[in-house]
Design a protein around this motif. Sequence first.
Motif, PDB file in Angstrom:
ATOM      1  N   LEU A 244      16.820  37.404  26.279  1.00 35.49           N
ATOM      2  CA  LEU A 244      16.909  37.971  27.616  1.00 35.49           C
ATOM      3  C   LEU A 244      18.142  38.855  27.731  1.00 35.49           C
ATOM      4  N   SER A 245      18.153  39.653  28.760  1.00 35.42           N
ATOM      5  CA  SER A 245      19.332  40.474  29.033  1.00 35.42           C
ATOM      6  C   SER A 245      20.461  39.576  29.532  1.00 35.42           C
ATOM      7  N   PRO A 246      21.719  40.022  29.413  1.00 34.54           N
ATOM      8  CA  PRO A 246      22.840  39.196  29.886  1.00 34.54           C
ATOM      9  C   PRO A 246      22.700  38.800  31.355  1.00 34.54           C
ATOM     10  N   ARG A 247      22.219  39.718  32.189  1.00 38.07           N
ATOM     11  CA  ARG A 247      22.046  39.391  33.604  1.00 38.07           C
ATOM     12  C   ARG A 247      21.029  38.277  33.784  1.00 38.07           C
ATOM     13  N   GLU A 248      19.924  38.348  33.063  1.00 36.34           N
ATOM     14  CA  GLU A 248      18.884  37.317  33.191  1.00 36.34           C
ATOM     15  C   GLU A 248      19.383  35.970  32.689  1.00 36.34           C
ATOM     16  N   ARG A 249      20.114  35.988  31.568  1.00 38.87           N
ATOM     17  CA  ARG A 249      20.631  34.732  31.040  1.00 38.87           C
ATOM     18  C   ARG A 249      21.611  34.086  32.027  1.00 38.87           C
ATOM     19  N   ARG A 250      22.503  34.910  32.592  1.00 38.45           N
ATOM     20  CA  ARG A 250      23.482  34.374  33.535  1.00 38.45           C
ATOM     21  C   ARG A 250      22.807  33.854  34.800  1.00 38.45           C
ATOM     22  N   ALA A 251      21.778  34.547  35.276  1.00 36.07           N
ATOM     23  CA  ALA A 251      21.079  34.106  36.482  1.00 36.07           C
ATOM     24  C   ALA A 251      20.394  32.757  36.246  1.00 36.07           C
ATOM     25  N   LEU A 252      19.715  32.603  35.091  1.00 41.09           N
ATOM     26  CA  LEU A 252      19.083  31.316  34.783  1.00 41.09           C
ATOM     27  C   LEU A 252      20.123  30.214  34.612  1.00 41.09           C
ATOM     28  N   GLU A 253      21.254  30.538  34.003  1.00 41.22           N
ATOM     29  CA  GLU A 253      22.287  29.523  33.806  1.00 41.22           C
ATOM     30  C   GLU A 253      22.823  29.028  35.141  1.00 41.22           C
ATOM     31  N   LEU A 254      23.056  29.956  36.077  1.00 40.95           N
ATOM     32  CA  LEU A 254      23.572  29.553  37.382  1.00 40.95           C
ATOM     33  C   LEU A 254      22.571  28.709  38.157  1.00 40.95           C
ATOM     34  N   VAL A 255      21.308  29.126  38.147  1.00 36.73           N
ATOM     35  CA  VAL A 255      20.297  28.471  38.974  1.00 36.73           C
ATOM     36  C   VAL A 255      19.804  27.177  38.348  1.00 36.73           C
ATOM     37  N   GLU A 256      19.512  27.178  37.034  1.00 30.41           N
ATOM     38  CA  GLU A 256      18.858  26.035  36.415  1.00 30.41           C
ATOM     39  C   GLU A 256      19.813  25.051  35.751  1.00 30.41           C
ATOM     40  N   VAL A 257      20.983  25.500  35.325  1.00 31.74           N
ATOM     41  CA  VAL A 257      21.926  24.611  34.643  1.00 31.74           C
ATOM     42  C   VAL A 257      23.017  24.138  35.598  1.00 31.74           C
ATOM     43  N   GLU A 258      23.658  25.081  36.274  1.00 35.18           N
ATOM     44  CA  GLU A 258      24.755  24.733  37.164  1.00 35.18           C
ATOM     45  C   GLU A 258      24.296  24.359  38.563  1.00 35.18           C
ATOM     46  N   ASN A 259      22.998  24.479  38.846  1.00 34.40           N
ATOM     47  CA  ASN A 259      22.419  24.103  40.142  1.00 34.40           C
ATOM     48  C   ASN A 259      23.097  24.813  41.312  1.00 34.40           C
ATOM     49  N   VAL A 260      23.425  26.073  41.096  1.00 35.86           N
ATOM     50  CA  VAL A 260      24.007  26.880  42.161  1.00 35.86           C
ATOM     51  C   VAL A 260      22.874  27.399  43.043  1.00 35.86           C
ATOM     52  N   SER A 261      23.111  27.473  44.335  1.00 43.00           N
ATOM     53  CA  SER A 261      22.088  27.996  45.232  1.00 43.00           C
ATOM     54  C   SER A 261      21.842  29.475  44.952  1.00 43.00           C
ATOM     55  N   TYR A 262      20.667  29.943  45.352  1.00 39.47           N
ATOM     56  CA  TYR A 262      20.332  31.347  45.125  1.00 39.47           C
ATOM     57  C   TYR A 262      21.331  32.276  45.818  1.00 39.47           C
ATOM     58  N   ARG A 263      21.746  31.938  47.018  1.00 42.28           N
ATOM     59  CA  ARG A 263      22.661  32.818  47.747  1.00 42.28           C
ATOM     60  C   ARG A 263      24.021  32.881  47.058  1.00 42.28           C
ATOM     61  N   GLU A 264      24.532  31.737  46.597  1.00 38.60           N
ATOM     62  CA  GLU A 264      25.812  31.740  45.900  1.00 38.60           C
ATOM     63  C   GLU A 264      25.708  32.485  44.573  1.00 38.60           C
ATOM     64  N   ALA A 265      24.579  32.282  43.843  1.00 38.72           N
ATOM     65  CA  ALA A 265      24.401  32.991  42.575  1.00 38.72           C
ATOM     66  C   ALA A 265      24.334  34.499  42.793  1.00 38.72           C
ATOM     67  N   ALA A 266      23.679  34.921  43.883  1.00 34.50           N
ATOM     68  CA  ALA A 266      23.602  36.357  44.170  1.00 34.50           C
ATOM     69  C   ALA A 266      24.988  36.922  44.451  1.00 34.50           C
ATOM     70  N   ASP A 267      25.826  36.168  45.185  1.00 32.08           N
ATOM     71  CA  ASP A 267      27.182  36.636  45.452  1.00 32.08           C
ATOM     72  C   ASP A 267      27.996  36.710  44.173  1.00 32.08           C
ATOM     73  N   MET A 268      27.809  35.733  43.278  1.00 28.09           N
ATOM     74  CA  MET A 268      28.565  35.735  42.030  1.00 28.09           C
ATOM     75  C   MET A 268      28.150  36.886  41.125  1.00 28.09           C
ATOM     76  N   LEU A 269      26.857  37.256  41.171  1.00 24.95           N
ATOM     77  CA  LEU A 269      26.380  38.353  40.336  1.00 24.95           C
ATOM     78  C   LEU A 269      26.529  39.703  41.015  1.00 24.95           C
ATOM     79  N   GLY A 270      26.875  39.706  42.308  1.00 23.22           N
ATOM     80  CA  GLY A 270      27.072  40.956  43.019  1.00 23.22           C
ATOM     81  C   GLY A 270      25.793  41.703  43.312  1.00 23.22           C
ATOM     82  N   ILE A 271      24.675  40.991  43.507  1.00 23.10           N
ATOM     83  CA  ILE A 271      23.397  41.624  43.832  1.00 23.10           C
ATOM     84  C   ILE A 271      22.831  40.961  45.075  1.00 23.10           C
ATOM     85  N   ARG A 272      21.827  41.591  45.627  1.00 23.71           N
ATOM     86  CA  ARG A 272      21.200  41.033  46.819  1.00 23.71           C
ATOM     87  C   ARG A 272      20.412  39.777  46.475  1.00 23.71           C
TER      88      ARG A 272
END
Length: 341
Positions: A244-272
């Motif tokens: 996967l691309s780095p963005r996709e890997r980081r998004a899955l890691e935040l959501v599925e591994v670290e159990n971060v909420s979608y809104r917090e993950a979006a803020d951390m990645l700087g996207i909507r």
Amino acid sequence: MPRTEPSTPREPDEVLSADRDATGEMARGERAGAAARRCRSTAEGQGLGDNVTLAARFGASLAARLAEVERELVGLPLVDLRRVLDDTGRDAETLRDGLSTQLMELYRVHQARSCFALLYELNRVQILAQVTQRLRRYSSRSDPHDLLQEVFFNVYRYPKRFDSTRDDAFRVWTATIVRNTVLKHLRSLGRSGRVEVPFEDLSEHPESRNEGPLGGAIERESEGECRRVYLYHLHLYLEFYKQLSPRERRALELVEVENVSYREAADMLGIRLENLKMVVFRARRKIYKAMRRVYDGLTPELRPARDGAATRTAAASLDPSEGSDVDGGGDSGPMPQGSLR
């Protein structure tokens, strides 16, 4: 030596007439004996009482059925059944429960057909309503009358499992049979023999397990096979996750591994937030499709990573200046060759 006169042979009609007379005498004798036994049982408190009295209290139809039961079980004590009939404090439901329990007990002990026939007449409507309700609960279009016959067939086959300790034992027992019959029918209709059922409908009895040497060996072999398959599944997931691309890997890691909420993950990645959801969805879909092709015996559609693609860092790929869209920003360029299609 005295002479004996030869006997005169009788005509065939005379022989048949004599046989009929003898048969009629025997039948009348049996009926008289049965009537005497019924009278004796009634006098001793073991019968069901006078038919006229039963008809006045319970109706002619039930009285006739009870008379059939008494004729089939003539000479046997029917004290418990008469106790239910003599209880004037019962309403219609408790009377049906008591009669059904005692009739089922008589059928269990003596296999009396008249008892089973009366059981069917007393409980057919109520059990049919239970079957219909359960089928509607599971949105099934099966014919409830077919399952009603299956329920009574199970009652007919397994009378030894009945326990008449409680007065409403037959109603409780048949409710369990209805549940198991409906669930078995639904499983037979489901794919691979499976169907989703509510937790409260599962049986309270644990499944019996084979504790013998062969059963233990089979169970250990199955557990080992499951572990191997699970490790292979994880290995495939990790291999395709790396593509996967780095963005996709980081998004899955935040959501599925670290159990971060979608809104917090979006803020951390700087996207909507909407874009993050799309990134996670596409990443999961890429991994699923690639693994599905492997399990189907096909070659996953992967592009080998180039050295130029490897020089991209995660910080650069997550830079908001690239655009807020997903999969490499808002550009319409080709997918990185190090990614899954």
